[in-house]
Design a protein around this motif. Sequence first.
Motif, PDB file in Angstrom:
ATOM      1  N   LYS A   1     -24.191  31.894 -23.853  1.00 39.19           N
ATOM      2  CA  LYS A   1     -24.666  30.638 -24.454  1.00 39.19           C
ATOM      3  C   LYS A   1     -25.405  30.903 -25.761  1.00 39.19           C
ATOM      4  CE  LYS A   1     -25.249  27.314 -20.736  1.00 39.19           C
ATOM      5  NZ  LYS A   1     -26.225  26.507 -19.997  1.00 39.19           N
ATOM      6  N   GLN A   2     -26.225  31.953 -25.761  1.00 40.91           N
ATOM      7  CA  GLN A   2     -26.979  32.291 -26.963  1.00 40.91           C
ATOM      8  C   GLN A   2     -26.035  32.745 -28.069  1.00 40.91           C
ATOM      9  OE1 GLN A   2     -29.954  35.308 -26.439  1.00 40.91           O
ATOM     10  NE2 GLN A   2     -30.956  34.846 -28.379  1.00 40.91           N
ATOM     11  N   ALA A   3     -24.995  33.483 -27.708  1.00 41.93           N
ATOM     12  CA  ALA A   3     -24.018  33.950 -28.686  1.00 41.93           C
ATOM     13  C   ALA A   3     -23.302  32.765 -29.326  1.00 41.93           C
ATOM     14  CB  ALA A   3     -23.020  34.887 -28.030  1.00 41.93           C
ATOM     15  N   ILE A   4     -22.933  31.771 -28.536  1.00 42.75           N
ATOM     16  CA  ILE A   4     -22.266  30.579 -29.069  1.00 42.75           C
ATOM     17  C   ILE A   4     -23.206  29.832 -30.018  1.00 42.75           C
ATOM     18  CG2 ILE A   4     -21.335  28.316 -28.455  1.00 42.75           C
ATOM     19  CD1 ILE A   4     -20.234  29.691 -25.879  1.00 42.75           C
ATOM     20  N   ALA A   5     -24.476  29.727 -29.639  1.00 47.22           N
ATOM     21  CA  ALA A   5     -25.466  29.054 -30.484  1.00 47.22           C
ATOM     22  C   ALA A   5     -25.613  29.771 -31.818  1.00 47.22           C
ATOM     23  CB  ALA A   5     -26.803  28.985 -29.759  1.00 47.22           C
ATOM     24  N   ILE A   6     -25.612  31.089 -31.807  1.00 48.37           N
ATOM     25  CA  ILE A   6     -25.714  31.872 -33.036  1.00 48.37           C
ATOM     26  C   ILE A   6     -24.478  31.639 -33.900  1.00 48.37           C
ATOM     27  CG2 ILE A   6     -25.686  34.231 -33.959  1.00 48.37           C
ATOM     28  CD1 ILE A   6     -27.492  34.993 -31.542  1.00 48.37           C
ATOM     29  N   GLY A   7     -23.303  31.627 -33.282  1.00 47.24           N
ATOM     30  CA  GLY A   7     -22.058  31.394 -34.012  1.00 47.24           C
ATOM     31  C   GLY A   7     -22.030  30.035 -34.676  1.00 47.24           C
ATOM     32  N   LEU A   8     -22.466  29.001 -33.958  1.00 42.09           N
ATOM     33  CA  LEU A   8     -22.491  27.654 -34.534  1.00 42.09           C
ATOM     34  C   LEU A   8     -23.505  27.560 -35.670  1.00 42.09           C
ATOM     35  CD1 LEU A   8     -22.195  25.422 -31.353  1.00 42.09           C
ATOM     36  CD2 LEU A   8     -20.460  25.847 -33.091  1.00 42.09           C
ATOM     37  N   SER A   9     -24.630  28.227 -35.499  1.00 39.29           N
ATOM     38  CA  SER A   9     -25.659  28.233 -36.539  1.00 39.29           C
ATOM     39  C   SER A   9     -25.138  28.894 -37.814  1.00 39.29           C
ATOM     40  CB  SER A   9     -26.895  28.968 -36.021  1.00 39.29           C
ATOM     41  OG  SER A   9     -27.863  29.068 -37.020  1.00 39.29           O
ATOM     42  N   GLU A  10     -24.456  30.030 -37.655  1.00 41.91           N
ATOM     43  CA  GLU A  10     -23.893  30.724 -38.816  1.00 41.91           C
ATOM     44  C   GLU A  10     -22.802  29.891 -39.476  1.00 41.91           C
ATOM     45  OE1 GLU A  10     -22.662  34.677 -37.734  1.00 41.91           O
ATOM     46  OE2 GLU A  10     -24.701  35.282 -37.189  1.00 41.91           O
ATOM     47  N   ALA A  11     -21.985  29.212 -38.679  1.00 44.23           N
ATOM     48  CA  ALA A  11     -20.928  28.356 -39.220  1.00 44.23           C
ATOM     49  C   ALA A  11     -21.541  27.204 -40.011  1.00 44.23           C
ATOM     50  CB  ALA A  11     -20.060  27.819 -38.090  1.00 44.23           C
ATOM     51  N   ARG A  12     -22.640  26.651 -39.497  1.00 41.28           N
ATOM     52  CA  ARG A  12     -23.348  25.564 -40.177  1.00 41.28           C
ATOM     53  C   ARG A  12     -23.834  26.028 -41.549  1.00 41.28           C
ATOM     54  NH1 ARG A  12     -26.160  24.434 -35.693  1.00 41.28           N
ATOM     55  NH2 ARG A  12     -25.060  22.718 -34.766  1.00 41.28           N
ATOM     56  N   LYS A  13     -24.390  27.245 -41.596  1.00 41.32           N
ATOM     57  CA  LYS A  13     -24.905  27.790 -42.859  1.00 41.32           C
ATOM     58  C   LYS A  13     -23.786  28.023 -43.867  1.00 41.32           C
ATOM     59  CE  LYS A  13     -28.948  30.048 -40.929  1.00 41.32           C
ATOM     60  NZ  LYS A  13     -29.464  31.298 -40.385  1.00 41.32           N
ATOM     61  N   GLU A  14     -22.578  28.337 -43.380  1.00 42.20           N
ATOM     62  CA  GLU A  14     -21.430  28.574 -44.256  1.00 42.20           C
ATOM     63  C   GLU A  14     -20.781  27.265 -44.706  1.00 42.20           C
ATOM     64  OE1 GLU A  14     -18.781  31.197 -42.203  1.00 42.20           O
ATOM     65  OE2 GLU A  14     -20.192  32.880 -42.278  1.00 42.20           O
ATOM     66  N   GLY A  15     -21.252  26.143 -44.158  1.00 40.39           N
ATOM     67  CA  GLY A  15     -20.735  24.841 -44.580  1.00 40.39           C
ATOM     68  C   GLY A  15     -19.576  24.324 -43.749  1.00 40.39           C
ATOM     69  N   ALA A  16     -19.309  24.922 -42.598  1.00 41.03           N
ATOM     70  CA  ALA A  16     -18.228  24.449 -41.728  1.00 41.03           C
ATOM     71  C   ALA A  16     -18.633  23.132 -41.078  1.00 41.03           C
ATOM     72  CB  ALA A  16     -17.922  25.491 -40.657  1.00 41.03           C
ATOM     73  N   LYS A  17     -17.636  22.368 -40.661  1.00 38.90           N
ATOM     74  CA  LYS A  17     -17.907  21.071 -40.034  1.00 38.90           C
ATOM     75  C   LYS A  17     -18.370  21.294 -38.597  1.00 38.90           C
ATOM     76  CE  LYS A  17     -15.765  16.769 -38.630  1.00 38.90           C
ATOM     77  NZ  LYS A  17     -14.526  16.248 -38.107  1.00 38.90           N
ATOM     78  N   VAL A  18     -19.688  21.167 -38.399  1.00 35.09           N
ATOM     79  CA  VAL A  18     -20.298  21.365 -37.090  1.00 35.09           C
ATOM     80  C   VAL A  18     -21.298  20.232 -36.901  1.00 35.09           C
ATOM     81  CG1 VAL A  18     -21.674  22.918 -35.663  1.00 35.09           C
ATOM     82  CG2 VAL A  18     -20.117  23.859 -37.358  1.00 35.09           C
ATOM     83  N   PRO A  19     -21.269  19.532 -35.769  1.00 34.35           N
ATOM     84  CA  PRO A  19     -22.251  18.455 -35.546  1.00 34.35           C
ATOM     85  C   PRO A  19     -23.694  18.990 -35.593  1.00 34.35           C
ATOM     86  CG  PRO A  19     -20.502  18.357 -33.930  1.00 34.35           C
ATOM     87  CD  PRO A  19     -20.320  19.639 -34.688  1.00 34.35           C
ATOM     88  N   GLU A  20     -24.614  18.084 -35.851  1.00 37.20           N
ATOM     89  CA  GLU A  20     -26.036  18.449 -35.926  1.00 37.20           C
ATOM     90  C   GLU A  20     -26.518  19.024 -34.612  1.00 37.20           C
ATOM     91  OE1 GLU A  20     -28.177  18.333 -38.638  1.00 37.20           O
ATOM     92  OE2 GLU A  20     -26.273  18.033 -39.646  1.00 37.20           O
ATOM     93  N   LYS A  21     -27.593  19.827 -34.678  1.00 34.75           N
ATOM     94  CA  LYS A  21     -28.183  20.412 -33.468  1.00 34.75           C
ATOM     95  C   LYS A  21     -28.732  19.307 -32.590  1.00 34.75           C
ATOM     96  CE  LYS A  21     -31.133  23.598 -34.914  1.00 34.75           C
ATOM     97  NZ  LYS A  21     -32.072  24.700 -34.871  1.00 34.75           N
ATOM     98  N   GLN A  22     -28.603  19.472 -31.259  1.00 31.99           N
ATOM     99  CA  GLN A  22     -29.158  18.503 -30.313  1.00 31.99           C
ATOM    100  C   GLN A  22     -30.472  19.039 -29.781  1.00 31.99           C
ATOM    101  OE1 GLN A  22     -26.757  16.365 -27.837  1.00 31.99           O
ATOM    102  NE2 GLN A  22     -25.467  15.915 -29.580  1.00 31.99           N
ATOM    103  N   ASP A  23     -31.444  18.162 -29.595  1.00 25.28           N
ATOM    104  CA  ASP A  23     -32.746  18.595 -29.070  1.00 25.28           C
ATOM    105  C   ASP A  23     -32.789  18.582 -27.583  1.00 25.28           C
ATOM    106  OD1 ASP A  23     -33.854  19.114 -31.531  1.00 25.28           O
ATOM    107  OD2 ASP A  23     -34.392  17.018 -31.828  1.00 25.28           O
TER     108      ASP A  23
END
Length: 58
Positions: free
Chosen positions: A36-58
Amino acid sequence: MAKYSQAASNKVGEVLHEQKEGKLKSGTGRKVTSRKQAIAIGLSEARKEGAKVPEKQD
């Protein structure tokens, strides 16, 4: 369901591969063992690169 871009999917795949090899590190420098943590890191990195990823959920 949220829509993720192909670029985001590829990034998460790369990060999961790193995690499986034991090379993925968290922000504190510790080895990541949780999938789960690995997926979160991947999505975070994709977000920084400008990929289309929905906003983080709280």
